[in-house]
Design an enzyme around this catalytic site. Structure first.
Site, mmCIF file in Angstrom:
data_model
loop_
_atom_site.group_PDB
_atom_site.id
_atom_site.type_symbol
_atom_site.label_atom_id
_atom_site.label_comp_id
_atom_site.label_asym_id
_atom_site.label_seq_id
_atom_site.Cartn_x
_atom_site.Cartn_y
_atom_site.Cartn_z
ATOM 1 N N GLY A 11 -4.766 7.019 4.092
ATOM 2 C CA GLY A 11 -3.990 8.241 3.850
ATOM 3 C C GLY A 11 -3.124 8.064 2.610
ATOM 4 N N ARG A 21 0.691 2.750 -11.593
ATOM 5 C CA ARG A 21 1.249 2.620 -12.952
ATOM 6 C C ARG A 21 1.835 1.221 -13.165
ATOM 7 N NH1 ARG A 21 6.494 3.069 -14.759
ATOM 8 N NH2 ARG A 21 6.771 3.769 -16.924
ATOM 9 N N VAL A 23 1.105 -1.564 -11.599
ATOM 10 C CA VAL A 23 0.036 -2.578 -11.632
ATOM 11 C C VAL A 23 -0.615 -2.584 -13.018
ATOM 12 C CG1 VAL A 23 -2.262 -3.150 -10.732
ATOM 13 C CG2 VAL A 23 -0.428 -2.508 -9.140
ATOM 14 N N ARG A 72 -11.458 6.981 3.486
ATOM 15 C CA ARG A 72 -11.564 6.043 4.610
ATOM 16 C C ARG A 72 -13.061 5.768 4.754
ATOM 17 N NH1 ARG A 72 -6.310 6.810 7.009
ATOM 18 N NH2 ARG A 72 -5.667 8.980 7.088
ATOM 19 N N ASP A 103 -2.373 -0.316 7.046
ATOM 20 C CA ASP A 103 -2.953 -1.479 7.724
ATOM 21 C C ASP A 103 -4.480 -1.472 7.747
ATOM 22 O OD1 ASP A 103 -2.938 0.622 9.470
ATOM 23 O OD2 ASP A 103 -1.993 -0.444 11.135
ATOM 24 N N GLY A 104 -5.079 -0.282 7.834
ATOM 25 C CA GLY A 104 -6.548 -0.192 7.799
ATOM 26 C C GLY A 104 -7.072 -0.734 6.476
ATOM 27 N N THR A 125 2.088 3.867 2.709
ATOM 28 C CA THR A 125 1.795 4.810 3.795
ATOM 29 C C THR A 125 3.098 5.485 4.199
ATOM 30 O OG1 THR A 125 1.310 4.991 6.172
ATOM 31 C CG2 THR A 125 1.864 2.811 5.404
ATOM 32 N N ASP A 127 3.867 6.237 7.061
ATOM 33 C CA ASP A 127 4.172 5.912 8.464
ATOM 34 C C ASP A 127 5.237 4.826 8.638
ATOM 35 O OD1 ASP A 127 2.195 7.735 9.055
ATOM 36 O OD2 ASP A 127 0.644 6.212 9.360
ATOM 37 N N ASP A 129 4.769 1.726 9.089
ATOM 38 C CA ASP A 129 4.353 0.975 10.283
ATOM 39 C C ASP A 129 3.788 -0.404 9.963
ATOM 40 O OD1 ASP A 129 2.107 1.879 8.965
ATOM 41 O OD2 ASP A 129 1.057 2.549 10.764
ATOM 42 N N ARG A 162 17.035 29.679 19.489
ATOM 43 C CA ARG A 162 15.810 29.107 20.070
ATOM 44 C C ARG A 162 15.853 27.579 20.098
ATOM 45 N NH1 ARG A 162 11.683 32.865 16.603
ATOM 46 N NH2 ARG A 162 11.465 34.526 18.140
ATOM 47 N N ARG A 171 1.369 8.411 12.940
ATOM 48 C CA ARG A 171 0.272 7.782 13.699
ATOM 49 C C ARG A 171 0.828 7.158 14.980
ATOM 50 N NH1 ARG A 171 -4.979 6.742 11.826
ATOM 51 N NH2 ARG A 171 -4.369 7.136 9.698
ATOM 52 N N ALA A 186 19.123 15.743 15.594
ATOM 53 C CA ALA A 186 18.280 16.330 16.646
ATOM 54 C C ALA A 186 18.862 16.032 18.024
ATOM 55 C CB ALA A 186 16.872 15.756 16.550
ATOM 56 N N ARG A 211 27.396 24.604 26.772
ATOM 57 C CA ARG A 211 28.496 24.481 25.798
ATOM 58 C C ARG A 211 28.444 25.589 24.751
ATOM 59 N NH1 ARG A 211 27.111 19.195 24.382
ATOM 60 N NH2 ARG A 211 27.030 19.821 22.197
HETATM 61 O O1 F6P Z 1 -1.374 7.230 7.979
HETATM 62 C C1 F6P Z 1 -0.899 8.388 7.374
HETATM 63 C C2 F6P Z 1 -1.203 9.594 8.204
HETATM 64 O O2 F6P Z 1 -0.692 10.723 7.539
HETATM 65 C C3 F6P Z 1 -0.689 9.541 9.648
HETATM 66 O O3 F6P Z 1 0.677 9.824 9.742
HETATM 67 C C4 F6P Z 1 -1.581 10.563 10.307
HETATM 68 O O4 F6P Z 1 -1.724 10.296 11.683
HETATM 69 C C5 F6P Z 1 -2.890 10.378 9.589
HETATM 70 O O5 F6P Z 1 -2.593 9.760 8.345
HETATM 71 C C6 F6P Z 1 -3.657 11.660 9.325
HETATM 72 O O6 F6P Z 1 -4.856 11.302 8.758
HETATM 73 P P1 F6P Z 1 -5.848 12.356 8.082
HETATM 74 O O7 F6P Z 1 -5.251 12.755 6.764
HETATM 75 O O8 F6P Z 1 -7.104 11.596 7.909
HETATM 76 O O9 F6P Z 1 -5.939 13.526 8.995
#
Ligand code: F6P
Length: 319
Positions: A11, A21, A23, A72, A103-104, A125, A127, A129, A162, A171, A186, A211
């Site tokens: 992603g 740039r 690199v 991918r 990570d992938g 990424t 994420d 993560d 609302r 992810r 939130a 409240r």
């Molecule tokens: O890893 C980045 C990400 O945007 C995640 O947050 C999400 O779950 C996934 O990729 C979505 O992937 P795709 O763009 O393939 O739908």
């Protein structure tokens, strides 16, 4: 090392261009030939590789997405796919590869390194993560995109009194939800790292209503489940007028923030330094504002940690 390559994979994330740039410019600074691999590992197997010059990365530091495109690839996960990739690299004489992705993508870098082909991973990424780095490239920009969206939703939520469930990406990780939830005040944050206490979410909403609160915001990480279903459950349990917004891919676009540009520049340049120092199979990262590098194989086996103190704080501040 005289020739190196760079690719973006998985992603996309805002700041990937700034990393490309860095690199390219750092390699040229050291008189190294630098090659851009287009379309991630898929393009690598197909030989979609072009020499890059200083000008190839001009005017991209501020642009979202990736000029190298991303993909991918299932084929690259196979032995034959990896052999094809190595053949393409050997054809040009590229001796090391920098992989910008999540990570992938690092699994691919790990495989190539195991086959004797030196790779360095740069965490890119939204994420956040990846273990071994406090931040990944793109996280800060995505976070700010979410904050901007929630600020807007808050206006209409107040006007109509609302409750909103806002589903964000990440992810399997809850970082985007947690940081956005704290930044946006939130009422509740639902993340995969913490088992959901639905009763507590409902109680908090009811207390707020008593409240005289005019609206409520619940941030849901996509790794927990479906926003529409959670919205329905909340509506049934509270009888409040509830709406659901799934922010989706808007979170992946946009001009990178200053923090992401700086992070990407530092990590991209560090990756080149590592390759030139003869290192292989490493991932660069940032920890306590210091550049670090870790064994890519070891780091991938570690679990991603979320900051539970931040989660506790968000609960304390949203009583
Ligand atoms: O890893 C980045 C990400 O945007 C995640 O947050 C999400 O779950 C996934 O990729 C979505 O992937 P795709 O763009 O393939 O739908």
């Amino acid at each position: 090392m005289k020739k190196i390559g760079v690719l973006t994979s998985g992603g996309d994330a805002p700041g990937m261009n700034a990393a490309v740039r860095a690199v390219v410019r750092k390699a040229i600074y050291h008189n190294i030939e630098i090659y851009g691999v287009y379309n991630g590992y898929q393009g690598l197997m197909e030989g979609n590789i072009k020499r890059m010059e200083l000008g190839s990365v001009g005017d991209i530091i501020q642009r979202g997405g990736t000029i190298l495109y991303s993909a991918r690839s299932e084929e690259f996960k196979t032995e034959e796919g990896q052999q094809k990739a190595i053949e393409q690299l050997n054809k040009i004489g590229i001796e090391g590869l920098i992989v910008i992705g999540g990570d992938g993508s690092f699994m691919g870098a790990k495989k190539l390194t195991e086959k004797g082909y030196p790779c360095i991973g740069v965490p890119g990424t939204i994420d956040n993560d990846i273990p071994g780095t406090d931040f990944t490239i793109g996280f800060d920009t995505a976070l700010n995109t979410i904050i901007d969206a929630i600020d807007k939703i808050r206006d209409t939520a107040t006007s109509h009194e609302r409750t909103y469930v806002i589903e964000v990406m990440g992810r399997h990780a809850g970082d985007l939800a947690l940081w956005a939830g704290l930044a946006d005040g939130a009422e509740s944050i639902l993340i995969p790292e913490k088992a959901e206490d639905f009763e507590q979410v409902v109680e908090k909403l009811k207390r707020g209503q008593e409240r005289g609160k005019k609206h409520s915001i619940i941030i849901l990480a996509e790794g927990v489940g479906n926003g529409t279903e959670v919205g329905q459950r909340i509506k049934e349990a509270t009888q409040m007028e509830t709406r659901v917004t799934i922010l989706g891919h808007i979170q992946r676009g946009g001009s990178p923030t200053g923090s992401d540009r700086v992070l990407a520049s530092r990590l991209g340049a560090k990756a080149v330094d590592l390759l030139l120092a003869g290192k292989a199979g490493r991932m660069v990262g940032i920890q306590n504002n210091k550049l670090v590098d870790h064994d890519i194989i070891e780091i991938l086996s570690k679990p991603h940690q979320i900051d539970m103190d931040m989660y506790k704080l968000s609960n304390e501040l949203s009583i």
